[in-house]
Each structure stands twice: as structure tokens, then as C-alpha cells.
Design an enzyme around this catalytic site. Structure first.
Site, short mmCIF file in Angstrom:
data_model
loop_
_atom_site.label_atom_id
_atom_site.label_comp_id
_atom_site.label_asym_id
_atom_site.label_seq_id
_atom_site.Cartn_x
_atom_site.Cartn_y
_atom_site.Cartn_z
N GLU A 183 2.01 4.58 -4.01
CA GLU A 183 2.51 5.99 -5.23
C GLU A 183 3.64 6.55 -5.71
O GLU A 183 4.20 7.08 -6.51
CB GLU A 183 1.00 6.66 -5.12
CG GLU A 183 -0.02 5.95 -5.24
CD GLU A 183 -0.62 5.20 -4.00
OE1 GLU A 183 0.37 5.61 -2.90
OE2 GLU A 183 -1.40 4.05 -3.67
N ASP A 235 -8.45 3.94 -1.94
CA ASP A 235 -9.91 4.11 -0.90
C ASP A 235 -11.39 4.69 -1.53
O ASP A 235 -11.52 5.55 -1.46
CB ASP A 235 -9.56 5.08 0.72
CG ASP A 235 -8.17 4.65 0.71
OD1 ASP A 235 -8.18 3.32 0.61
OD2 ASP A 235 -7.42 5.33 1.23
N ASP A 243 1.43 -1.12 -0.19
CA ASP A 243 0.30 -0.30 0.12
C ASP A 243 0.47 1.14 -0.04
O ASP A 243 2.41 1.40 0.27
CB ASP A 243 -0.57 0.20 1.39
CG ASP A 243 -2.34 0.88 1.04
OD1 ASP A 243 -2.00 1.16 -0.04
OD2 ASP A 243 -1.98 1.45 2.45
C1 GLC Z 1 -4.92 3.44 2.72
C2 GLC Z 1 -4.98 1.96 1.82
C3 GLC Z 1 -6.35 1.19 2.70
C4 GLC Z 1 -5.30 0.75 4.29
C5 GLC Z 1 -5.28 1.93 4.17
C6 GLC Z 1 -4.43 2.03 6.66
O1 GLC Z 1 -5.76 3.89 2.92
O2 GLC Z 1 -5.75 2.20 1.01
O3 GLC Z 1 -6.71 0.28 2.80
O4 GLC Z 1 -6.34 0.15 5.37
O5 GLC Z 1 -4.23 2.77 4.05
O6 GLC Z 1 -3.00 0.97 6.11
#
Ligand code: GLC
Length: 813
Positions: free
Chosen positions: A426, A499, A423
């Protein structure tokens, strides 16, 4: 070149502390430079160099369908290096005809002709009937940018009448991008909507279609880039990047689905995942402590709602330090994971790129010792905040850093973790959103700044993660899921759409994004079912689950701060329906797995928008909710509250309503009933859908009957069933089988033949063939030429026959 016509007047205004001057990068008043007239040309094998007055066009013939264009100005080309192209890809030795006259040069493969105008080096691509498919308007040109000290490289084509545009990864707006401009600069876009752009992924591949011909353009450039489909000027389509060189591949169809397959030849396909990864996943930010995870598992099993995977979000870690465990919350993760495994659950953990600056933390120490972290241009390590506070970030473009990152997974794999969720790659940071532009990267030996590395960072993190797990998984298949991506990510990871929020509009967006990702080479895609932000009501959640059953990656995830989103947290009437649909995913798993195998061998997308299957029906281009999963299943989600029916387009051909067995002829809009416990679902006439018993998790038990749901054909239809162990790599050595079922209808004789390739040993002993669409009890059933009528059961227009798994031919009259 831009919506904002702002003159760049002073550097103070245009350059922030980090050198981020590119927001004001584009200036319509900058001078444009063009190739100029052809001065000379030369040829090296299948590559031509056309030297213009000001720039050189390098045209390489990769195959009869794929041509590569590169432009070098100021007398040089960049190193021919790409993270996107599959290292196994080999251009083909291609037959072509070269012709030259006073004004033009023509290069004709067996499929397309590329004409180069000697006066200005502009190009035109035609098919062999002479239809112009793509044509330079301004053609290749560039602007020298005074403040950045580099160039913007632009390619401008004529927008053809009625041209439509598809692809570009996870864009959230309309499927057809005509009239829009899109940007690629991977962004953490929490709570994005249909108009948000850029979003998370950077896939510079799009397809155009007009005059019944489809083609693709893959601009292999990792700089911030833009794609304008007639927004700025309705007679032109332009794509450009804020640096690097103009390098693009023209990929011919004429069917769009073939463009996607050829793009997959170039950039790779998903390898078969472990089969459990195609089961249902449950996630939330965050399940902890251990007792909560165990209760979650127990609840699934007690309630008999199938589930294969539980995801652990950032709170499993010790202070958000990657590759560690919070010992209070998870005192013995190995034991927990192993006991969860005994109950059929796999565990996936999240890993972010930010490594906490903490000199007592072993990952930090190793990163420092190995010099693996990103640095600012003038020396110091880049420091920015993410969940753990101030962090350093590995330079995933450095092969040594990738290899090191891979080794970090040893512990997690040893603890029993089955897959990894990458995650914030980017890369995302809390202060400025991402890294400052001056941050330095290795780029596999092509040193550069963040401007060039940003869009590929997420993909390379996923690559290091996938390669790392493989080292320790003892020949099991790895599973990685990534939020950000560049072209070619499919060789390493699956993706999700980030998200999103709990709304009906977002259900529609998720459907478009998953179709678009599939059209952009990334089949293994899914959304956070129910929406990450906010809480869906039971109806929205149910409708989303119904859709996601037919999306390749199937996971409920939620931010956790807006209430619960486990299936049983909704009212009873919804729980039963959600259960039934998750069960259905397990029933159709042989079909889903086969569809995955088709992708991994042919590059065909698993999800197909209507126009990919029925490319010659103009109506199919205006539909974006209906989609195919694989060859035979057509779905149209319910995307409005309180709907109990909907209108949808049934494409040409004959279709069977899955729920009612009603036979319908397509090429028209229909109204379909869809009470809460049904999603509009159709099977193609002649299609055979392999189905297994419902189970609580993949391979829960061995079963002795595999169902083949066959739908009465019109003419001849082929269906496949691919089987292997569902994990490991023995299949690459031949431990697999492919069954081809050919269904034919001639007069009143319905014949099904089976051809088997490979001898993978299956657990079941017989088929239960269910024939749908039979109006009356049959008068004769011939199995391998012998009458077996008594062995069939006919009820409610469905004939059921038991068959040996090695049957060759059955004829029903
Ligand atoms: C980001 C991710 C989400 C995750 C969060 C905490 O917002 O996109 O899926 O739950 O981080 O790790």
C-alpha cells in the site's frame, strides 16, 4: 468539504512528526477559487485551451466517446504524465463540430456535445438528443491550503435525478455508491468490513447512470482523493484530490459495459495469463517446512481434489528476507518445486517491499549500492518495520529501482517459482501504517513526496515484479498477484481483496468487491475463499467455494492461526461437495479461459453485475448478489447459513436452470432451490458452454472429446471458444483459434453453425454436443445437410450428438 468541520488553528495539532497533516486537511472555511469568465481560447490539433480569468481548461477530444478535461490555475499545467494510461493508447482523430455564440461554446462529436459557458467556464455534457448527462454545479474549483502550501482540486457536478454510481475498485460497501463518500488512500485494513474505507486499492474511476445513460469519470490523480456521491449535499457529486491537478476523462457509454471497455482502452487490459493460473490455488500463512508442502500436494492428489497452485507465504524466507529461502525449512527448494511440478503443482511465493536492514544481506547491499531505497526529505533512508523488523523500501517510482527489482527474480525463476504474490504494498508499515508524507520519490523523473506516490506504489511494485519475471521466464507467461493497486494495474497483475474474515457477511462483501473490481478494469480478481481471519464452518466454506468457482481468481487462503482450511479439514459431507465444485471449475475452464480472452481483447469485464448486461431494466441496478461470468452464465451465491433455497432476480430473457434444465422466463424475482450441493446457476437460452473432462490440474492429460453444452435459443445467440497453448506468446503470432457458434431457432428448427478462425491444433478429436431444452426426441438431425438421426441419444430432455470438430452446420428438428 468534510464531515469534520475542524478549524485548523495551530500547527502543533495538525502536523505530526512526519508531516502527516492531511487528516485535518479539509477545512470548509477555506476560500474557494473558480475559473472565472472566458477571456480567450486557442486550439492545437484536437485540444482546446479555454483561458478563464483565474484558470485554464484544457479540453482534449480523444475520441467521439472520450473527452479529457484538465484545469491549470496560476498559469500552468503539470507535465502530462500518467502511470495509468496504457502507453499503447492513442487518441483517435475525431470528427467534431465547433460552434460559438455570445454565451456558449459547443463541441459536438458524433456521440456527445460538450457545452462551455463563457461566463464561468462551467461545462455540460449532453447526448445528441439533448439529454444532460453531466453538468457542472460548482464545477472546477480549488482551495489553497495554507499549512500544506498547495491546493485541493475539486470538481463538483449536479447530482442527476435517480443517479447511481458504480466502480472505484475494491470498496466493500454497497455496489451502488449513491449517498456515500469514498476515499482513495491505499490502506492495510486487516479485518475490514462493509463500512471500512479506505481499503487497499486506489482506482479513481467511477461510473454514473441515469436517464438510461451511463458514463464514466476517470480522475487520473494519485494524491489522496475523495468521491462524494451526494453524501455531503444531496444535490451534488464531487471528486477531489489533495494535490496535483484536476485531470479527468469523461467516458461515454451509453451502456455501462461500453464505458468499462473504453476505460480499458485507456488504461489497458489483462494479458492472457498462463492457463494454470485459472485453476484452483491453495494458500495459507504459512505452509512450511518442505515436508508440509509435499504432504499438502499428496493429500490433494490422494483425495482427488483438483489443485494447480500452492502459495508459499512469508515463512519460506530466511528471517523474512525477500528473495531468500530458509534453508532449514526448505533445504533444496529447486528439487521440491520441480518434484511438485511433476505432480502438477505450480509454486507461487510471496514478496513484500520491505528489505531488511542487514548489511550482510545481498538484496540490502545491492539496494544500497544502487541507491534504490526511499529517503526522507532531509536525507536519511526511510526506516520502518514490517515482518523482518526494520526495513528500507525500494522507490518503485524510480525506473532504475524497478529494473533492479526485476533482476532479483532471476534466482526465484531459476529455482522454478512460477508466479509471485506481492503483498504489503500500500505500502504498509507497522508503526504508522504507511510511510511518512515527507518521503521522497522519483516518480519517473517528476520528483515528489509520498503524498503523490503512495497510491501508485503498489502498482509499480507489481509492474517491476511482472517485468522482472518476464525477463527470466523464457517466453512463458508471468503471473503476479497484488494487494494494492492504482488504475492500470491490470497491465501487470491480478489482485485479491486482502484480509477478509470468515463470515457470511464477508462472503457477500467478497462478491461485491470482485464485481466492483471487474467494473473498474480489473477482471482478474478474487477473495480469500473462506475468509482470511477466523475459521469458517463447513457450510460457509462450501458456499464460498461454490461462488469462487465463478470468480476469475480462485484461491483459498487463511491466516493459519485460526485452524486449518484445506478442503479435507471439514466434515466428509462438505469435502465431497467442495471436490465436485472445484472439479466444475476445471470442467468449465474452456469457458473461463475464453471469457478471459474476451476481456483481454475487448476489455469487457469477466464478471458482470446484472446492470451491465441488462442496463435498461431498473431492477437490475438494485441487485448486487446476482452476477454473470462471461456472456452466458448467471450465478447467485447462497449467502446465508442453512439456506436451501433463495430468492433472486432472473433478468429479462429465457434461462435454463443448470441443475434441472428447467426453462424459465426472466424479468422477475424467482425462488430457486439450492441444496448444499447446488448454487443457483443459470445458462442463457442459446448459450453454448464449452466443457472439458474434470482433471486434477490444468492440462493433466489430453482428452479426445470436448463437450458443448447448448441451450435452446430464442432467436440468435453467439458463443465463442478461444484456444491456444495456454502458455507462451505464440498466440500473438497467430497460434490460436477462435470458434464462433451461432445458435438459431426458427419454428421448430434449431440450427447451430460453427465458424473457425485460426488453426491452433487441439488435442481432442470430436465434440459431444449436448442439447438442452428439447421436449421430445428429434424427428430429424441434419449434419452438413445429411440425415444423421441415428447418431443422437435422447434422454431426460437432453439430446447428445457426436460431431466432428470441423462441423459447419447442424439442424435439429
Ligand atoms: C498480509 C496479507 C496476507 C498474508 C500475510 C502474511 O496480511 O494480506 O495475505 O498471509 O500478510 O504474509
Amino acid at each position: 468539504m468534510s464531515d469534520t468541520v475542524e478549524e485548523i488553528q495551530n500547527t502543533e495539532e495538525t502536523q505530526d512528526f512526519s508531516g502527516n497533516y492531511i487528516d485535518k486537511f479539509e477545512d470548509k472555511n477555506l476560500e474557494e477559487f473558480f475559473c472565472g469568465k472566458l477571456e480567450s481560447w486557442e486550439k492545437i490539433e484536437n485540444t482546446f485551451l479555454f483561458h478563464g480569468e483565474n484558470a485554464t481548461l484544457e479540453l482534449a477530444i480523444f475520441s467521439s466517446h472520450i473527452l479529457r478535461f484538465r484545469y491549470g490555475h496560476d498559469g500552468y499545467f503539470e507535465d502530462d504524465f500518467s502511470y495509468a494510461i496504457d502507453p499503447n493508447y492513442q487518441p483517435q482523430d475525431t470528427h467534431y463540430i465547433f460552434e460559438e455564440d455570445e454565451d456558449l461554446i459547443s463541441i459536438k462529436t458524433d456521440v456527445v456535445e460538450c457545452v462551455i459557458n463563457k461566463a464561468d467556464l462551467k461545462t455540460k455534457i449532453k447526448d445528441l438528443k439533448g439529454t444532460v448527462i453531466q453538468e457542472d454545479e460548482k464545477g472546477y474549483h480549488w482551495q489553497d491550503h495554507k499549512y500544506y502550501g498547495g491546493t485541493i482540486n475539486i470538481s463538483t457536478k449536479v447530482l442527476q435525478p435517480y443517479e447511481k454510481f458504480f466502480g472505484l475498485g475494491d470498496k466493500s460497501g454497497r455496489l451502488n455508491m449513491i449517498g456515500q463518500r469514498k476515499e482513495l488512500w491505499g490502506t492495510d485494513c486487516y479485518g475490514y468490513g462493509a463500512d471500512t474505507d479506505p481499503v487497499y486499492k486506489n482506482i479513481p474511476f467511477f461510473m454514473g447512470q441515469h436517464s438510461k445513460i451511463g458514463y464514466g469519470i476517470f480522475m487520473d490523480n494519485t494524491f489522496r482523493s475523495f468521491f462524494d456521491f451526494g453524501k455531503e449535499r444531496n444535490e451534488a457529486c464531487s471528486y477531489w484530490a489533495q494535490g496535483g491537478e484536476m485531470r479527468y476523462y469523461y467516458i461515454h457509454g451509453p451502456k455501462l459495459i461500453d464505458v468499462i471497455k473504453r476505460y480499458a482502452e485507456l488504461t489497458g487490459k489483462h494479458a492472457l495469463p498462463p492457463k494454470w493460473a485459472l485453476g484452483y490455488h491453495q494458500s495459507k500463512w504459512s505452509y512450511y517446512p518442505e515436508s508440509v508442502v509435499r504432504e499438502l500436494g499428496a493429500e490433494f492428489r490422494t483425495r482427488k481434489i483438483p489443485c494447480d497452485v500452492i502459495h508459499l507465504d512469508i515463512d519460506y524466507m530466511d528471517g523474512f528476507r525477500c528473495f531468500t529461502w530458509d534453508k532449514d525449512r526448505f533445504p533444496d527448494p529447486k528439487k521440491m518445486i520441480s518434484e511438485m511440478k511433476d505432480d502438477g503443482f505450480k509454486t507461487i511465493v510471496i514478496i513484500d517491499p520491505g528489505i531488511k536492514v542487514d548489511k550482510k544481506y545481498w538484496v540490502y547491499q545491492q539496494g544500497m549500492e544502487g541507491d534504490y531505497f526511499c529517503k526522507r526529505m532531509d536525507g536519511p533512508l526511510l526506516k520502518a518495520s514490517v515482518w523482518p523488523g526494520l526495513c528500507h523500501f525500494p522507490d518503485f517510482t524510480n525506473p532504475e529501482a524497478r529494473a533492479w527489482w526485476g533482476t532479483l527474480y532471476e534466482g526465484l525463476v531459476e529455482t522454478g517459482v512460477d508466479g509471485v504474490w506481492n503483498d504489503m504494498n500500500e505500502p504498509a508499515t507497522f508503526e504508522e501504517g504507511t510511510f511518512p508524507n515527507d518521503v521522497r520519490f522519483d516518480f519517473d523523473g517528476h520528483p515528489c513526496s509520498h503524498r503523490k506516490a503512495h497510491n501508485v506504489y503498489g502498482s509499480l511494485m507489481a509492474r517491476a515484479t511482472s517485468e522482472g519475471q518476464k525477463m527470466f521466464l523464457d517466453n512463458k507467461r508471468d503471473f503476479t498477484i497484488s494487494r494494492s493497486a492504482y488504475a492500470g494495474i491490470q497491465r501487470y497483475a491480478s489482485v485479491w481483496t486482502g484480509d477478509n474474515s470468515a463470515s457470511w457477511e464477508q462472503l457477500r462483501i467478497a462478491n461485491i468487491q470482485c464485481q466492483r473490481l471487474n467494473a473498474s478494469g480489473i477482471s482478474f480478481a478474487g477473495s480469500d475463499v473462506g475468509g482470511f481471519i477466523g475459521s469458517p464452518d463447513g457450510e460457509l466454506y462450501t458456499r464460498w467455494v461454490q461462488m469462487a468457482v465463478f470468480h476469475p481468481f480462485f484461491r483459498t487462503h487463511s491466516s493459519g492461526d485460526h485452524g486449518d482450511k484445506e478442503p479435507w479439514t471439514f466434515e466428509e459431507k462438505y469435502i465431497d461437495i467442495v471436490r465436485k465444485f472445484i472439479e466444475m471449475r476445471y470442467e468449465i475452464l474452456p469457458y473461463v479461459y475464453t471469457t478471459f480472452w474476451q476481456h483481454s481483447t475487448t476489455g469487457a469485464p469477466m464478471l458482470r453485475s446484472l446492470h451491465l448486461e441488462v442496463h435498461d431494466d431498473p431492477e437490475s441496478f438494485f441487485r448486487e448478489e446476482e452476477f454473470f461470468l462471461g456472456d452466458h452464465i448467471l450465478v447467485c451465491p447462497i449467502s446465508e447459513a442453512e439456506a436451501t433455497s433463495r430468492r433472486m432476480y432472473l433478468p429479462q430473457g429465457v434461462w435454463f436452470n443448470y441443475w434441472t434444465n428447467e426453462e424459465l422466463t426472466g424479468k422477475k424475482e424467482i425462488k430457486v432451490k439450492a441444496p448444499l450441493d447446488q448454487i443457483p446457476l443459470f445458462v442463457r437460452a442459446g448459450g453454448i458452454i464449452p466443457m472439458q473432462p474434470k482433471m486434477q490440474y490444468v492440462d493433466e492429460f489430453e482428452f479426445d472429446t470436448l463437450t458443448l453444452k447448448a441451450y435452446k435459443p430464442v432467436g440468435t445467440t453467439e458463443s465463442y471458444l478461444y484456444e491456444d497453448k495456454g502458455d507462451g506468446y505464440e498466440y500473438t503470432q497467430g497460434d490460436q483459434s477462435v470458434k464462433t457458434f451461432i445458435a438459431e431457432l426458427e419454428a421448430d428448427k434449431w440450427k447451430i453453425t460453427q465458424k473457425v478462425k485460426g488453426d491452433f491444433e487441439v488435442c481432442y478429436k470430436k465434440y459431444e454436443l449436448k442439447l438442452h431444452g428439447i421436449e421430445q426426441a428429434p424427428t430429424s438431425i441434419l449434419l452438413e445437410g445429411e440425415e444423421v438421426i441415428k447418431k443422437g441419444r435422447y434422454a431426460k430432455k437432453v439430446l447428445t450428438i457426436e460431431l466432428p470438430i470441423d462441423f459447419k452446420e447442424i439442424i435439429i428438428t
